[in-house]
Scaffold this active site. Structure first.
Site, PDB file in Angstrom:
ATOM      1  N   ARG A  39     -11.822  -4.586  -7.205  1.00  0.00           N
ATOM      2  CA  ARG A  39     -12.100  -5.646  -6.226  1.00  0.00           C
ATOM      3  C   ARG A  39     -12.785  -5.120  -4.967  1.00  0.00           C
ATOM      4  O   ARG A  39     -13.378  -5.899  -4.221  1.00  0.00           O
ATOM      5  CB  ARG A  39     -10.818  -6.395  -5.856  1.00  0.00           C
ATOM      6  CG  ARG A  39      -9.780  -5.588  -5.124  1.00  0.00           C
ATOM      7  CD  ARG A  39      -8.582  -6.463  -4.739  1.00  0.00           C
ATOM      8  NE  ARG A  39      -7.546  -5.696  -4.072  1.00  0.00           N
ATOM      9  CZ  ARG A  39      -6.559  -5.062  -4.692  1.00  0.00           C
ATOM     10  NH1 ARG A  39      -6.498  -5.102  -6.010  1.00  0.00           N
ATOM     11  NH2 ARG A  39      -5.655  -4.384  -4.015  1.00  0.00           N
ATOM     12  N   CYS A 132       6.684  10.735   4.184  1.00  0.00           N
ATOM     13  CA  CYS A 132       6.278  10.866   5.584  1.00  0.00           C
ATOM     14  C   CYS A 132       7.422  11.333   6.480  1.00  0.00           C
ATOM     15  O   CYS A 132       7.234  12.207   7.345  1.00  0.00           O
ATOM     16  CB  CYS A 132       5.706   9.548   6.091  1.00  0.00           C
ATOM     17  SG  CYS A 132       6.726   8.101   5.747  1.00  0.00           S
ATOM     18  N   SER A 162       3.932   0.771   9.662  1.00  0.00           N
ATOM     19  CA  SER A 162       2.766   1.250   8.920  1.00  0.00           C
ATOM     20  C   SER A 162       3.182   2.021   7.677  1.00  0.00           C
ATOM     21  O   SER A 162       2.391   2.159   6.746  1.00  0.00           O
ATOM     22  CB  SER A 162       1.880   2.119   9.809  1.00  0.00           C
ATOM     23  OG  SER A 162       2.607   3.211  10.336  1.00  0.00           O
ATOM     24  N   HIS A 244       6.586   7.636  13.396  1.00  0.00           N
ATOM     25  CA  HIS A 244       7.990   7.720  13.004  1.00  0.00           C
ATOM     26  C   HIS A 244       8.736   8.638  13.976  1.00  0.00           C
ATOM     27  O   HIS A 244       8.202   9.664  14.414  1.00  0.00           O
ATOM     28  CB  HIS A 244       8.139   8.313  11.603  1.00  0.00           C
ATOM     29  CG  HIS A 244       7.728   7.403  10.491  1.00  0.00           C
ATOM     30  ND1 HIS A 244       7.304   6.107  10.668  1.00  0.00           N
ATOM     31  CD2 HIS A 244       7.680   7.629   9.130  1.00  0.00           C
ATOM     32  CE1 HIS A 244       7.020   5.576   9.484  1.00  0.00           C
ATOM     33  NE2 HIS A 244       7.248   6.473   8.546  1.00  0.00           N
ATOM     34  N   ASN A 317       2.928   9.000  11.435  1.00  0.00           N
ATOM     35  CA  ASN A 317       3.238   9.010  10.006  1.00  0.00           C
ATOM     36  C   ASN A 317       2.014   8.859   9.121  1.00  0.00           C
ATOM     37  O   ASN A 317       2.020   9.261   7.960  1.00  0.00           O
ATOM     38  CB  ASN A 317       4.250   7.919   9.666  1.00  0.00           C
ATOM     39  CG  ASN A 317       3.777   6.536  10.061  1.00  0.00           C
ATOM     40  OD1 ASN A 317       3.622   6.256  11.255  1.00  0.00           O
ATOM     41  ND2 ASN A 317       3.536   5.666   9.101  1.00  0.00           N
TER      42      ASN A 317
END
Length: 341
Positions: A39, A132, A162, A244, A317
Site C-alpha cells: 500500500r 526499547c 510512541s 521512556h 525510545n
C-alpha cells in the site's frame, strides 16, 4: 567503498528515525533501498535532512541478493516471512521486532554493553535489537555491573505512547483535545484512557500476572548483561509522546557509593550523567527527544538494602530504544566483520 543498505518499514516511526540517523551519522552507503508493504509502494520518504527523497518499494517483490545489510522495523509477523529470506540471500538482518531476541542462535546486541556477542551472527545471519525499555536500562547498568556486580534490579518504567506506534501517539493527541472540548475520550489503542492518566499494562498478560513487556525486560537483561541478575519490572504507559523513563533500584555484591557511581557513569559509553541536586537538575523525557544519549539522574544510595543504589534513567525510545541502536549495530557489524566502510 560503502555498503548496500536496506531499510524495511521505512514509512513507520522507527523506520524514519533509522533513515535520519543513517544520514546524520554519515553511515558509509553506496546504495540504499527503502521498503514497506504494497500500500505504500511508490510513496517517498526523506533521507534525513540530506534533501534526498527515496521511493518506497514493495518488500514482497524485493530481491535481497547482493545487499549487505537490512534494518527491519516491520513487526514480528512480517519479519517472520521476510527475515529468513533476506538472511539466506546473504543480506544480514538487524531486526527491531521481538521475534528473534531470545533465539540462542541470534545475538541480542547493545553495542555499549555486549559488542563481542555480535561475532555469533553468522549462525542465522540475523542480529536482534532489544526492547526499547531494556536497551536504555542495560546501558545505565553495565558500568555499575562492571564495578560492583549487580545481583538484583527492581525497575518501574514510564513509557511514552510512541512505543505503541503512530496509533498510540494519535490516541493521546485526540483524547487530550477531546477532553478539553468536552468530547468523548474512549480508548481504542490502549485499554484505558491514556490522556491525563497512567496505565500499568503494556503488552499481553502472562500466567504469573506479569505482562509480556515486563518479561522481555527480565529475559533480555539476562541475555545481554548477565544471566545471574534478578530483575523484576513494572511497565507503565504514560501520557508522553516520546521518551521512556525508568526508576531503577539496584542491589550489588560489592559496596559502591553514589559518588563513585556518578564518577563511573560520567565516563561510561552512551551515558550522559545530569545529576545536580537542585530544582531542574535532572533530565525528563521531553528533554531527551532527538538525542543519542541515555541520560542518568538522581543517583543516590539506597539505605534499605545492603549495597544498594537508586537512579533515574531517560532516553529517546525511538532512538536508543530502536533506531539508533539498530544503526549502531550496523556500524559494529561493519567494523568487526564486513569491513567495507
Amino acid at each position: 567503498m560503502g555498503y548496500r543498505v536496506v531499510v524495511a518499514g521505512a514509512t513507520g516511526n522507527v523506520g524514519r528515525e533509522v533513515l535520519a540517523i543513517l544520514a546524520d551519522r554519515e553511515f558509509p552507503i553506496d546504495e540504499i533501498a527503502v521498503l514497506a508493504s504494497a500500500r505504500s509502494q511508490g510513496d517517498e520518504v526523506d533521507f534525513g535532512e540530506t534533501g534526498r527523497k527515496l521511493k518506497i518499494q514493495n518488500i514482497e517483490h524485493f530481491d535481497p541478493a547482493g545487499w549487505d545489510m537490512a534494518i527491519f522495523a516491520i513487526g514480528s509477523e512480517a519479519t517472520k516471512l521476510h527475515a529468513p529470506r533476506f538472511a539466506a540471500a546473504g543480506c544480514t538482518v538487524i531486526d527491531n521486532s521481538s521475534l528473534f531476541r531470545m533465539d540462542p542462535d541470534v545475538p541480542l546486541i547493545v553495542p555499549e554493553v555486549n559488542p563481542d556477542a555480535i561475532d555469533g551472527y553468522k549462525a542465522k545471519n540475523i542480529i536482534a535489537n532489544p526492547n526499547c525499555s531494556t536497551a536504555q536500562m542495560v546501558v545505565a547498568l553495565k558500568p555499575i555491573h562492571d564495578a560492583a556486580r549487580i545481583t538484583r534490579v527492581v525497575v518501574a518504567t514510564y513509557q511514552s505512547v510512541s512505543g505503541a506506534g503512530k496509533a498510540g501517539m494519535d490516541e493521546l493527541f485526540e483524547q487530550s483535545r477531546n477532553i478539553f472540548v468536552g468530547d468523548s475520550a474512549e480508548p481504542r489503542k490502549f485499554t484505558k484512557q491514556i490522556a491525563f492518566n497512567v496505565i500499568p499494562h503494556i503488552d499481553s498478560f502472562l500466567d504469573d500476572g506479569s505482562t509480556k513487556e515486563e518479561w522481555k525486560m527480565v529475559v533480555e537483561t539476562k541475555k545481554i548483561l548477565d544471566p545471574k541478575i534478578k530483575v523484576v519490572a513494572t511497565c507503565v504507559r504514560v501520557p508522553v509522546f516520546v521518551g521512556h523513563a525508568e526508576a531503577l533500584h539496584i542491589e550489588m555484591e560489592n559496596e559502591l557509593s553514589a559518588e563513585d557511581a556518578q564518577k563511573i557513569l560520567r565516563e561510561a559509553p552512551g551515558v550522559m550523567l545530569v545529576d545536580k541536586r537542585e530544582d531542574g537538575g535532572y533530565v525528563t523525557p521531553v528533554e531527551c527527544v532527538g538525542d543519542y544519549a541515555t541520560f542518568v539522574s538522581r543517583v543516590r544510595e539506597d539505605p534499605t538494602v545492603e549495597n544498594g543504589l537508586a537512579l533515574w534513567c531517560v532516553s529517546d525510545n525511538l532512538r536508543k530504544g530502536a533506531a539508533l541502536n539498530a544503526v549502531q549495530i550496523a556500524e559494529l557489524l561493519g567494523r568487526r566483520h564486513l569491513k567495507k566502510g
